[in-house]
Design a protein around this motif. Sequence first.
Motif, PDB file in Angstrom:
ATOM      1  N   VAL A 174     -39.518  15.727  71.460  1.00 49.45           N
ATOM      2  CA  VAL A 174     -38.600  15.854  70.329  1.00 49.45           C
ATOM      3  C   VAL A 174     -39.416  15.606  69.067  1.00 49.45           C
ATOM      4  N   TYR A 175     -39.363  16.580  68.154  1.00 50.30           N
ATOM      5  CA  TYR A 175     -40.184  16.541  66.936  1.00 50.30           C
ATOM      6  C   TYR A 175     -39.278  16.247  65.730  1.00 50.30           C
ATOM      7  N   PHE A 176     -39.345  15.017  65.244  1.00 46.78           N
ATOM      8  CA  PHE A 176     -38.577  14.647  64.032  1.00 46.78           C
ATOM      9  C   PHE A 176     -39.343  15.226  62.852  1.00 46.78           C
ATOM     10  N   TYR A 177     -38.762  16.260  62.260  1.00 43.39           N
ATOM     11  CA  TYR A 177     -39.586  17.099  61.393  1.00 43.39           C
ATOM     12  C   TYR A 177     -39.403  16.914  59.869  1.00 43.39           C
ATOM     13  N   PRO A 178     -38.261  17.243  59.258  1.00 45.94           N
ATOM     14  CA  PRO A 178     -38.304  17.287  57.784  1.00 45.94           C
ATOM     15  C   PRO A 178     -38.298  15.901  57.137  1.00 45.94           C
ATOM     16  N   ALA A 179     -38.965  15.786  56.004  1.00 49.05           N
ATOM     17  CA  ALA A 179     -39.028  14.560  55.181  1.00 49.05           C
ATOM     18  C   ALA A 179     -39.831  13.443  55.878  1.00 49.05           C
ATOM     19  N   THR A 180     -39.484  12.163  55.566  1.00 48.99           N
ATOM     20  CA  THR A 180     -40.280  11.034  56.060  1.00 48.99           C
ATOM     21  C   THR A 180     -39.506  10.349  57.189  1.00 48.99           C
ATOM     22  N   ASN A 181     -39.857  10.678  58.422  1.00 50.01           N
ATOM     23  CA  ASN A 181     -39.035  10.308  59.575  1.00 50.01           C
ATOM     24  C   ASN A 181     -39.232   8.893  60.102  1.00 50.01           C
ATOM     25  N   THR A 182     -39.976   8.053  59.350  1.00 47.08           N
ATOM     26  CA  THR A 182     -40.024   6.626  59.713  1.00 47.08           C
ATOM     27  C   THR A 182     -39.507   5.793  58.534  1.00 47.08           C
ATOM     28  N   TYR A 183     -38.787   6.451  57.630  1.00 52.17           N
ATOM     29  CA  TYR A 183     -38.313   5.770  56.421  1.00 52.17           C
ATOM     30  C   TYR A 183     -36.909   5.212  56.661  1.00 52.17           C
ATOM     31  N   ASP A 184     -36.855   4.126  57.450  1.00 57.22           N
ATOM     32  CA  ASP A 184     -35.574   3.458  57.741  1.00 57.22           C
ATOM     33  C   ASP A 184     -35.909   2.105  58.361  1.00 57.22           C
ATOM     34  N   GLU A 185     -34.902   1.317  58.607  1.00 60.04           N
ATOM     35  CA  GLU A 185     -35.121   0.015  59.251  1.00 60.04           C
ATOM     36  C   GLU A 185     -35.573   0.236  60.692  1.00 60.04           C
ATOM     37  N   PRO A 186     -36.472  -0.649  61.212  1.00 61.70           N
ATOM     38  CA  PRO A 186     -36.961  -0.463  62.583  1.00 61.70           C
ATOM     39  C   PRO A 186     -35.849  -0.334  63.628  1.00 61.70           C
ATOM     40  N   GLU A 187     -34.762  -1.137  63.475  1.00 64.45           N
ATOM     41  CA  GLU A 187     -33.721  -1.080  64.522  1.00 64.45           C
ATOM     42  C   GLU A 187     -32.992   0.276  64.518  1.00 64.45           C
ATOM     43  N   ASN A 188     -32.843   0.877  63.315  1.00 60.93           N
ATOM     44  CA  ASN A 188     -32.193   2.196  63.269  1.00 60.93           C
ATOM     45  C   ASN A 188     -33.100   3.263  63.884  1.00 60.93           C
ATOM     46  N   LEU A 189     -34.407   3.127  63.604  1.00 65.25           N
ATOM     47  CA  LEU A 189     -35.355   4.089  64.167  1.00 65.25           C
ATOM     48  C   LEU A 189     -35.357   3.978  65.694  1.00 65.25           C
ATOM     49  N   LYS A 190     -35.327   2.740  66.181  1.00 74.27           N
ATOM     50  CA  LYS A 190     -35.362   2.523  67.639  1.00 74.27           C
ATOM     51  C   LYS A 190     -34.167   3.216  68.311  1.00 74.27           C
ATOM     52  N   GLU A 191     -33.011   3.093  67.648  1.00 75.39           N
ATOM     53  CA  GLU A 191     -31.805   3.710  68.217  1.00 75.39           C
ATOM     54  C   GLU A 191     -32.005   5.230  68.371  1.00 75.39           C
ATOM     55  N   LEU A 192     -32.559   5.837  67.314  1.00 81.14           N
ATOM     56  CA  LEU A 192     -32.790   7.297  67.345  1.00 81.14           C
ATOM     57  C   LEU A 192     -33.815   7.672  68.414  1.00 81.14           C
ATOM     58  N   TRP A 193     -34.926   6.930  68.420  1.00 81.26           N
ATOM     59  CA  TRP A 193     -36.000   7.246  69.363  1.00 81.26           C
ATOM     60  C   TRP A 193     -35.534   7.034  70.804  1.00 81.26           C
ATOM     61  N   ASP A 194     -34.796   5.922  71.054  1.00 81.81           N
ATOM     62  CA  ASP A 194     -34.265   5.675  72.409  1.00 81.81           C
ATOM     63  C   ASP A 194     -33.392   6.849  72.838  1.00 81.81           C
ATOM     64  N   PHE A 195     -32.568   7.312  71.889  1.00 78.88           N
ATOM     65  CA  PHE A 195     -31.656   8.414  72.215  1.00 78.88           C
ATOM     66  C   PHE A 195     -32.451   9.671  72.604  1.00 78.88           C
ATOM     67  N   ALA A 196     -33.444  10.012  71.790  1.00 79.69           N
ATOM     68  CA  ALA A 196     -34.233  11.228  72.065  1.00 79.69           C
ATOM     69  C   ALA A 196     -34.946  11.122  73.418  1.00 79.69           C
ATOM     70  N   LEU A 197     -35.401   9.915  73.746  1.00 76.66           N
ATOM     71  CA  LEU A 197     -36.157   9.751  75.004  1.00 76.66           C
ATOM     72  C   LEU A 197     -35.243   9.577  76.211  1.00 76.66           C
ATOM     73  N   SER A 198     -33.917   9.483  75.950  1.00 79.50           N
ATOM     74  CA  SER A 198     -33.000   9.272  77.078  1.00 79.50           C
ATOM     75  C   SER A 198     -32.822  10.552  77.900  1.00 79.50           C
ATOM     76  N   TYR A 199     -33.237  11.707  77.383  1.00 80.87           N
ATOM     77  CA  TYR A 199     -33.114  12.959  78.154  1.00 80.87           C
ATOM     78  C   TYR A 199     -34.233  13.025  79.189  1.00 80.87           C
ATOM     79  N   GLU A 200     -33.841  13.382  80.390  1.00 81.28           N
ATOM     80  CA  GLU A 200     -34.776  13.326  81.513  1.00 81.28           C
ATOM     81  C   GLU A 200     -36.057  14.143  81.277  1.00 81.28           C
TER      82      GLU A 200
END
Length: 361
Positions: free
Chosen positions: A139-165
């Motif tokens: 999963v490629y988080f593409y437009p703008a600055t994709n680490t520009y948020d609080e770590p816990e919010n980023l973790k939620e997004l990344w966990d979600f993307a990696l939850s697909y088999e």
Amino acid sequence: MGKDEKNEKKEKNENNKCCLKEDLEYIALKNNVLKMAENLTFTAELDGIQDMRKIGFPISQYGVYVKSKIPFRTFKIPVDAGFSCPNKDGTLDDKGCIYCPKMGRPISVEYCNRKYSLKEQIEFQLNEHGRKGINKFYVYFYPATNTYDEPENLKELWDFALSYENVIGLSIGTRPDCLEPEKLDILETYVKQGYDIWIDLGVQTLHDKTLTLLNRKHDAIDTLNAIKNCKERGIKVCGHIILGLPGETRKEMLQTAELLSLIKIDALKIYPLVVIYNTKLEEMYWNAEYKSLDKIQYISLVTDFLEHISPQILIQRVSKDKVPKEIKISPEWDLGRLKILNEISNNLKTRKTVQGSKFNI
Ligand code: SF4
């Protein structure tokens, strides 16, 4: 000696002094980078990938590397998770980099769009490409600055993307000054679980005077530190480089090539600078303060750049996908990346050189 001759001599001396000062600064930076990179290793080297030059490839192509490492067809799913950028939202500045369009970066994939939820964006593309026989995805988080948020919010997004088999990793597009240790620590936990984690890093150049002119609001040391911090945690880095930036000489571009090799960046995407409507660069272009490279100049520069980088750096791209003509002002030539890749490979063949021919550290 006449007045003109004296003035010419004076000017020459001043230019030489200036070159000497810049050369000394470069040597100091290079020594610093050599120390920073002491314990770092290239991904290709770590994976025991043989020198692609020996199997007939003049360029160490990322695609060839992936095929030799992952026994499946893979695809990067671009997603827009709605990030902003500190260089546009007023935190660092509200103008952004001089080439960044106000309306955001254009992308030609229908489902990489905020009008769809992240779930919809991922699932639509998983199904679409799954039907074509592709079975492993990043999963490629593409437009703008994709680490520009609080770590816990980023973790939620990344966990979600990696939850697909079938998702085996992430690519995350960002700026060097938005990779704080807490965020990298989270990414490192995924590396430890066996995921392939990449940062797509906006490098552009490693010359501070150009970074200032581009209004990037970070310097070369920020970039080098970001690369080092990622690599120390097993997070791979693909740097995005622009050739043909305002005021940059060929020598300066090749210095950037050398420093990126020394810091052992894992991969590169190389682009020409594109003038887009509604940017500061557009003003510079109409005021004749900036002129795009023509196609021959660009191909020649990328060839030089490739000759001067380590053969261990994986090349992901050497041009852009076509930028729609409704938003592009210049250059006029077709940016199609496969066509340009062929022309660069042919140029290397004509020169009887390959990637790394002139890299001798
Ligand atoms: S860092 Fe990226 S998103 Fe932010 S202003 Fe520059 S080009 Fe645009």
